[in-house]
Write a protein that holds these residues in place. Structure first.
Motif, PDB file in Angstrom:
ATOM      1  N   ASP A 288      91.421  84.553  43.308  1.00 23.33           N
ATOM      2  CA  ASP A 288      91.798  85.181  44.564  1.00 23.33           C
ATOM      3  C   ASP A 288      90.616  85.969  45.122  1.00 23.33           C
ATOM      4  O   ASP A 288      89.632  86.230  44.430  1.00 23.33           O
ATOM      5  CB  ASP A 288      93.003  86.104  44.325  1.00 23.33           C
ATOM      6  CG  ASP A 288      93.874  86.225  45.549  1.00 23.33           C
ATOM      7  OD1 ASP A 288      93.392  85.881  46.648  1.00 23.33           O
ATOM      8  OD2 ASP A 288      95.031  86.663  45.421  1.00 23.33           O
ATOM      9  N   VAL A 289      90.728  86.347  46.374  1.00 22.76           N
ATOM     10  CA  VAL A 289      89.694  87.150  47.034  1.00 22.76           C
ATOM     11  C   VAL A 289      89.417  88.384  46.171  1.00 22.76           C
ATOM     12  O   VAL A 289      90.333  89.098  45.781  1.00 22.76           O
ATOM     13  CB  VAL A 289      90.197  87.593  48.429  1.00 22.76           C
ATOM     14  CG1 VAL A 289      89.168  88.459  49.099  1.00 22.76           C
ATOM     15  CG2 VAL A 289      90.520  86.384  49.282  1.00 22.76           C
ATOM     16  N   GLY A 290      88.118  88.589  45.837  1.00 26.83           N
ATOM     17  CA  GLY A 290      87.745  89.796  45.100  1.00 26.83           C
ATOM     18  C   GLY A 290      87.986  89.753  43.604  1.00 26.83           C
ATOM     19  O   GLY A 290      87.917  90.773  42.929  1.00 26.83           O
ATOM     20  N   SER A 291      88.247  88.561  43.041  1.00 25.97           N
ATOM     21  CA  SER A 291      88.566  88.492  41.607  1.00 25.97           C
ATOM     22  C   SER A 291      87.317  88.436  40.723  1.00 25.97           C
ATOM     23  O   SER A 291      87.418  88.514  39.506  1.00 25.97           O
ATOM     24  CB  SER A 291      89.457  87.280  41.318  1.00 25.97           C
ATOM     25  OG  SER A 291      88.786  86.080  41.680  1.00 25.97           O
ATOM     26  N   GLY A 292      86.144  88.274  41.340  1.00 26.63           N
ATOM     27  CA  GLY A 292      84.906  88.292  40.565  1.00 26.63           C
ATOM     28  C   GLY A 292      84.385  86.929  40.163  1.00 26.63           C
ATOM     29  O   GLY A 292      83.912  86.723  39.043  1.00 26.63           O
ATOM     30  N   LYS A 293      84.449  85.972  41.101  1.00 24.58           N
ATOM     31  CA  LYS A 293      83.939  84.613  40.813  1.00 24.58           C
ATOM     32  C   LYS A 293      82.416  84.603  40.779  1.00 24.58           C
ATOM     33  O   LYS A 293      81.811  83.849  40.023  1.00 24.58           O
ATOM     34  CB  LYS A 293      84.435  83.625  41.880  1.00 24.58           C
ATOM     35  CG  LYS A 293      85.933  83.434  41.895  1.00 24.58           C
ATOM     36  CD  LYS A 293      86.378  82.424  42.934  1.00 24.58           C
ATOM     37  CE  LYS A 293      86.098  82.881  44.354  1.00 24.58           C
ATOM     38  NZ  LYS A 293      86.821  84.103  44.734  1.00 24.58           N
ATOM     39  N   THR A 294      81.784  85.446  41.615  1.00 24.94           N
ATOM     40  CA  THR A 294      80.315  85.421  41.739  1.00 24.94           C
ATOM     41  C   THR A 294      79.646  85.750  40.404  1.00 24.94           C
ATOM     42  O   THR A 294      78.697  85.085  39.988  1.00 24.94           O
ATOM     43  CB  THR A 294      79.848  86.399  42.829  1.00 24.94           C
ATOM     44  OG1 THR A 294      80.508  86.074  44.047  1.00 24.94           O
ATOM     45  CG2 THR A 294      78.348  86.302  43.047  1.00 24.94           C
ATOM     46  N   VAL A 295      80.147  86.772  39.719  1.00 21.97           N
ATOM     47  CA  VAL A 295      79.510  87.161  38.456  1.00 21.97           C
ATOM     48  C   VAL A 295      79.704  86.064  37.401  1.00 21.97           C
ATOM     49  O   VAL A 295      78.809  85.799  36.587  1.00 21.97           O
ATOM     50  CB  VAL A 295      80.043  88.539  37.962  1.00 21.97           C
ATOM     51  CG1 VAL A 295      81.484  88.460  37.488  1.00 21.97           C
ATOM     52  CG2 VAL A 295      79.163  89.086  36.849  1.00 21.97           C
ATOM     53  N   VAL A 296      80.836  85.369  37.433  1.00 23.07           N
ATOM     54  CA  VAL A 296      81.070  84.259  36.499  1.00 23.07           C
ATOM     55  C   VAL A 296      80.078  83.130  36.775  1.00 23.07           C
ATOM     56  O   VAL A 296      79.496  82.553  35.848  1.00 23.07           O
ATOM     57  CB  VAL A 296      82.534  83.757  36.615  1.00 23.07           C
ATOM     58  CG1 VAL A 296      82.710  82.443  35.872  1.00 23.07           C
ATOM     59  CG2 VAL A 296      83.498  84.804  36.081  1.00 23.07           C
ATOM     60  N   SER A 297      79.874  82.822  38.065  1.00 23.60           N
ATOM     61  CA  SER A 297      78.919  81.750  38.403  1.00 23.60           C
ATOM     62  C   SER A 297      77.495  82.156  38.018  1.00 23.60           C
ATOM     63  O   SER A 297      76.696  81.322  37.588  1.00 23.60           O
ATOM     64  CB  SER A 297      79.008  81.409  39.892  1.00 23.60           C
ATOM     65  OG  SER A 297      78.532  82.474  40.686  1.00 23.60           O
ATOM     66  N   ALA A 298      77.167  83.457  38.154  1.00 20.59           N
ATOM     67  CA  ALA A 298      75.826  83.928  37.774  1.00 20.59           C
ATOM     68  C   ALA A 298      75.619  83.793  36.264  1.00 20.59           C
ATOM     69  O   ALA A 298      74.524  83.453  35.801  1.00 20.59           O
ATOM     70  CB  ALA A 298      75.639  85.380  38.212  1.00 20.59           C
ATOM     71  N   LEU A 299      76.672  84.017  35.484  1.00 15.64           N
ATOM     72  CA  LEU A 299      76.565  83.849  34.027  1.00 15.64           C
ATOM     73  C   LEU A 299      76.366  82.378  33.663  1.00 15.64           C
ATOM     74  O   LEU A 299      75.656  82.052  32.705  1.00 15.64           O
ATOM     75  CB  LEU A 299      77.819  84.401  33.346  1.00 15.64           C
ATOM     76  CG  LEU A 299      77.785  85.914  33.080  1.00 15.64           C
ATOM     77  CD1 LEU A 299      79.179  86.458  32.823  1.00 15.64           C
ATOM     78  CD2 LEU A 299      76.854  86.228  31.902  1.00 15.64           C
ATOM     79  N   ALA A 300      77.003  81.466  34.428  1.00 12.89           N
ATOM     80  CA  ALA A 300      76.780  80.027  34.204  1.00 12.89           C
ATOM     81  C   ALA A 300      75.328  79.674  34.502  1.00 12.89           C
ATOM     82  O   ALA A 300      74.683  78.922  33.753  1.00 12.89           O
ATOM     83  CB  ALA A 300      77.720  79.215  35.094  1.00 12.89           C
ATOM     84  N   ALA A 301      74.781  80.240  35.607  1.00 10.92           N
ATOM     85  CA  ALA A 301      73.371  80.007  35.963  1.00 10.92           C
ATOM     86  C   ALA A 301      72.448  80.540  34.866  1.00 10.92           C
ATOM     87  O   ALA A 301      71.437  79.904  34.520  1.00 10.92           O
ATOM     88  CB  ALA A 301      73.058  80.670  37.303  1.00 10.92           C
ATOM     89  N   ALA A 302      72.805  81.700  34.300  1.00 10.76           N
ATOM     90  CA  ALA A 302      71.982  82.291  33.230  1.00 10.76           C
ATOM     91  C   ALA A 302      71.918  81.360  32.019  1.00 10.76           C
ATOM     92  O   ALA A 302      70.865  81.210  31.388  1.00 10.76           O
ATOM     93  CB  ALA A 302      72.555  83.653  32.832  1.00 10.76           C
ATOM     94  N   GLN A 303      73.042  80.688  31.713  1.00  7.38           N
ATOM     95  CA  GLN A 303      73.054  79.749  30.574  1.00  7.38           C
ATOM     96  C   GLN A 303      72.140  78.559  30.845  1.00  7.38           C
ATOM     97  O   GLN A 303      71.431  78.096  29.947  1.00  7.38           O
ATOM     98  CB  GLN A 303      74.490  79.270  30.312  1.00  7.38           C
ATOM     99  CG  GLN A 303      74.617  78.370  29.086  1.00  7.38           C
ATOM    100  CD  GLN A 303      76.071  78.098  28.722  1.00  7.38           C
ATOM    101  OE1 GLN A 303      76.963  78.845  29.100  1.00  7.38           O
ATOM    102  NE2 GLN A 303      76.310  77.029  27.979  1.00  7.38           N
ATOM    103  N   ALA A 304      72.141  78.077  32.105  1.00  9.44           N
ATOM    104  CA  ALA A 304      71.242  76.968  32.461  1.00  9.44           C
ATOM    105  C   ALA A 304      69.781  77.398  32.307  1.00  9.44           C
ATOM    106  O   ALA A 304      68.947  76.656  31.757  1.00  9.44           O
ATOM    107  CB  ALA A 304      71.523  76.509  33.891  1.00  9.44           C
TER     108      ALA A 304
END
Length: 686
Positions: A288-304
C-alpha cells in the motif's frame, strides 16, 4: 490458406472478419453471441399493441408505404394482420428498402413496440420478407458482436460454415469433466449458437447456464496453462546467481534510521532467495501507499551490487524517478556506491557522461525513466531490473530493459506496484509471477480522516487550509485530471493557484504541473519539502513518490473526476508524519452513481486492498490493469467477480496437467492452447 483452418469467405469479408480477430474456423466457432432474439413465435398485432413497451415479433401484409419529409425524411410502412394494423418507422433507409417493402408484401418485424403520437409503432425494427406459412425458427436467434461492414447474416453464415469444418474433439480430459460436472464441448458450443426455444433464457443471458460455465472454464484453463508455461520457459533461461548478501547489504541495513517492519523483512527474505537462483526472478512487490517498497527494492539492488552486478530502477515519471534517486542515493552513496541518473530531459553532455558510467560498469546502480531503455544505453553487467508502477509501462518497454543483460543471461526482474491487486485478479493475470505483499505500514503513521464536501463550501475549505498552515502544517491542493485537455488541466491549476494566492496573502503558495521544466518543478518541490511553501497547488504529478512528513492536509478538487486507485494514491501523500491528517474531497453536484460509489469507498476505508477490490468491481479488469497498454489478453467470457470458483479450479487443473508431464497430459495442453489461443499465446507471456 488451408480450408480446414480458415474461413473460405471472399477476400473482403475475410479481411473484415480478421479485423475482429476471426482468422480461423475455431475463432469463428468461439465467437459466441452477446444476446439472443426470440423469433420462434408470432404475436397478433392487436395483442402486441395492448401490451406495448416490450419487444415483440409480428407478421402482416404491407398496406401502406410512403416517404414523408416532416419533421425529417423517413419511411413509414403500415402492416396489417387479422387483428389490427401497426406502423413501422424507418429514419435511415435505402431506395432498395422502399421497393422491397412495397404494398402487398408479407413481412415479419421484430422490435420494441411504443405508443407514439400517431398510435402504436415500431421504430427501426428488424424485419424479413416471408411467404405465407413460412416456418418459424426452432431456436433463439443469436446476435453476435460485429464490426463495420459485417451484418449478422454474414456472421451467422460464416459461423455455421466453420462449425461444419472444425474438429469437435474435447480438449478437457473426461475425468476433469466428470469431477466438475462440465458439459461436453460440442453440445455446449452448439447450444450457445442455437439455443432451443425451451432453454432457460435467464441463465443464457446471465451466462450462468452450464454451456456458458464450460466456455468460461475452457477460457480460464487456456489462460492459466499459457501463463504457467511461460513461467516454466522463463525458468529454463539462465540468470546471474546473485548469491552475495555482503558488506554493502549489511552496511545499508545498519545505516537506516529505522527498523524494517516484519512484513518488509519477510519480503526481503523472499527476494533474496529468488536472486540466488540461476533462473530469472519475476516477482511483483505489492504494498500500500507508504508501506516501504523503496527500501526493499534498494536492498535487492544492494544484493546485486554485492554480487558484482549492476542494478537499474525505472520509474514512469521524472518526478517519481527523482524521488527514488534522491532517497536511494542518500542511502547508498555514503556507502561508496556510484548511482547514475538518466532521464530524457538531461542535456546531451550529461547524458553522454551517464552512458559512459553505465557502459564502463562504474555506475553500479542506475535510476531513471524510459530513457533507460534507449538503444544508446549499454550496461556492462546488468543483474537486476526494478520497475516501479509497472502497470504504467507497456509490455515492450518492460521487455526492452530486461533484454539488456549480458553473456546471454536474463536479468532478474522486480516489479513494484502501490495499487494492490485483488486476489482473484492476481491468480488470473499474474499466474506466472511470484507475488510478495508488504501488508503492514511502518509505525508512527497517523490515520487519515477523509471527508467529501460539496464545491459550494469552497470558502470554508480555504479557511480550513489557512488555519492548518498557521498551525505549522503544510497542505496539498490537487487539481483535476481532465483527460481531454492537458491545457485545460493546466489552466485549472493556474487559476486555483492565483485564487489561493489572493485569498491567502500571508502564506507562501506554490504551483507544480507537468509542463514545468524539471529544474523549476524540483525547485518548487524542494521549497515545499523544506517548509518554505505552505500550500502546494499541483496536478497529478504528485500522485506517487512525494514524501513530505509535515504535509497533513490534502484537498482534491473535482474528486468525482478521479478513479479510486488514483484518489487512494493521492491521499497517500499525507499521513506520513505524526500529525493527524485529513483528506477533503471537493465534488461538484449532482454526482453520478459511479462517482458516488467512489467517494463513499474513500470515506469508508483507507485499506488499499479493500479499495482495489471495490475498484475492480466498478471498473472491471481491463481498466484496472491498464490492459490497453499492457498487452494482456482480457477475458471474453469469464467474470472475475462471479466466477472466482472457476478461476481456482482452472488454476488447479492447469497445475496438475503441467506438473505431471505425461505424453497424454502434454497432448491435452497443446490441443487446448491451440484451440483457445491459436498463435496468440505470446500475447499472455509478459
Amino acid at each position: 490458406m488451408p480450408a480446414s483452418n480458415t474461413t473460405s469467405a471472399p477476400k473482403t469479408i475475410e479481411s473484415k472478419l480478421a479485423r475482429l480477430g476471426l482468422r480461423t474456423d475455431m475463432d469463428l466457432v468461439l465467437h459466441l453471441p452477446m444476446r439472443y432474439e426470440d423469433e420462434t413465435k408470432i404475436v397478433p398485432i392487436r395483442e402486441a399493441c395492448m401490451r406495448g413497451g416490450q419487444t415483440w415479433q409480428v407478421e402482416g401484409l404491407v398496406v401502406k408505404n410512403e416517404i414523408t419529409y416532416k419533421p425529417r425524411r423517413q419511411l413509414l410502412v403500415s402492416i396489417q394482420d387479422d387483428t389490427g394494423e401497426l406502423l413501422l418507422r424507418f429514419m435511415n433507409f435505402y431506395g432498395s428498402q422502399v421497393k422491397q417493402l412495397s404494398e402487398g408484401v408479407r413481412m415479419r418485424a421484430r422490435g420494441e413496440l411504443k405508443h407514439g403520437f400517431f398510435g402504436a409503432e415500431m421504430v427501426h425494427p428488424t424485419y424479413k420478407v416471408v411467404n405465407e406459412g413460412a416456418p418459424l425458427p426452432t431456436s433463439l436467434t443469436p446476435v453476435y458482436p460485429a464490426g463495420e461492414g459485417l451484418s449478422q447474416t454474414i456472421l451467422r453464415r460464416a459461423i455455421a460454415d466453420a462449425m461444419r469444418r472444425i474438429d469437435w474433439s474435447d480438449t478437457v480430459p473426461e475425468a476433469v469433466r466428470a469431477r466438475m460436472r462440465l458439459m461436453d464441448f460440442a453440445p455446449a458450443v452448439k447450444l450457445l449458437h442455437y439455443p432451443p426455444k425451451d432453454v432457460d433464457e435467464h441463465a443464457l443471458v446471465e451466462r450462468s447456464h452450464p454451456a456458458w460455465e464450460r466456455m468460461k472454464f475452457d477460457e480460464l484453463l487456456a489462460q492459466q496453462l499459457s501463463l504457467k508455461r511461460a513461467q516454466q520457459a522463463r525458468r529454463e533461461k539462465g540468470a546471474p546467481h546473485l548469491r552475495a548478501v555482503g558488506a554493502l547489504s549489511e552496511a545499508f541495513l545498519q545505516a537506516l534510521p529505522f527498523r524494517l517492519t516484519n512484513a518488509q523483512q519477510r519480503v526481503v527474505k523472499e527476494i533474496r532467495a529468488d536472486l540466488r537462483e540461476g533462473y530469472p526472478m519475476q516477482r511483483l512487490l505489492q504494498g500500500d501507499v507508504g508501506s516501504g517498497k523503496t527500501v526493499v527494492s534498494a536492498l535487492a539492488a544492494a544484493q546485486a551490487i554485492d554480487s558484482g552486478y549492476q542494478a537499474a530502477l525505472m520509474a514512469p515519471t521524472e518526478i517519481l524517478a527523482e524521488q527514488h534517486f534522491r532517497k536511494i542515493a542518500a542511502w547508498m552513496e555514503p556507502l561508496g556506491v556510484k548511482v547514475a541518473w538518466l532521464t530524457g530531459s538531461l542535456k546531451k553532455k550529461e547524458k553522454t557522461a551517464a552512458y559512459e558510467l553505465i557502459e564502463s560498469g562504474e555506475a553500479q546502480l542506475v535510476i531513471g525513466t524510459h530513457a533507460l531503455i534507449q538503444d544508446t544505453v549499454q550496461f556492462a553487467k546488468l543483474g537486476l531490473v526494478i520497475v516501479d508502477e509497472q502497470h504504467r509501462f507497456g509490455v515492450g518497454q518492460r521487455l526492452t530493459l530486461r533484454n539488456k543483460g549480458s553473456d546471454g543471461l536474463v536479468p532478474h526482474q522486480l516489479m513494484m506496484s502501490a495499487t494492490p491487486i485483488p486476489r482473484t485478479l492476481a491468480m488470473t493475470y499474474y499466474a506466472d509471477l511470484e507475488v510478495s505483499v508488504i501488508d503492514e505500514l511502518p509505525p508512527g503513521r497517523s490515520p487519515i480522516v477523509t471527508r467529501a464536501i460539496d464545491q459550494n463550501r469552497r470558502d470554508e475549505v480555504i479557511d480550513r487550509v489557512h488555519a492548518a498552515a498557521l498551525e505549522g502544517r503544510q497542505v496539498y491542493w490537487v487539481c483535476p485530471l481532465i483527460e481531454e485537455s492537458e491545457a485545460l488541466q493546466l489552466q485549472t491549476a493556474t487559476e486555483t493557484y492565483e485564487t489561493l494566492a489572493a485569498a491567502l496573502p500571508d502564506l507562501q503558495v506554490g504551483l507544480v504541473h507537468g509542463r514545468l521544466k524539471p529544474a523549476e518543478k524540483q525547485m518548487v518541490m524542494d521549497a515545499f519539502a523544506a517548509g518554505e511553501v505552505h500550500v502546494l497547488v499541483a496536478t497529478t504529478v504528485i500522485e506517487v513518490g512525494v514524501d513530505v512528513p509535515n504535509a497533513s492536509l490534502m484537498v482534491i478538487e473535482h474528486a468525482e473526476r478521479f478513479g479510486l486507485s488514483q484518489l487512494h494514491q493521492l491521499r497517500g501523500r499525507v499521513g506520513r508524519g505524526s500529525a493527524a491528517s485529513v483528506c477533503l474531497l471537493l465534488y461538484q453536484s449532482p454526482l453520478g452513481q459511479v462517482a458516488k460509489q467512489r467517494l463513499m469507498t474513500m470515506r469508508e476505508t483507507t485499506d488499499g486492498f479493500e479499495i482495489a477490490r471495490r475498484d475492480l468491481e466498478i471498473r472491471g479488469p481491463g481498466e484496472f490493469l491498464g490492459a490497453r497498454q499492457s498487452g494482456q489478453a482480457m477475458l471474453r467470457f469469464a467474470d472475475l467477480e462471479t466466477d472466482q470458483w472457476l478461476v481456482e479450479r482452472a488454476r488447479d487443473v492447469a497445475q496438475h496437467l503441467l506438473q505431471h508431464e505425461t505424453p497424454d497430459n502434454m497432448a491435452v495442453v497443446d490441443a487446448h492452447l491451440a484451440r483457445w489461443l491459436g498463435g496468440r499465446e505470446e500475447f499472455l507471456k509478459v
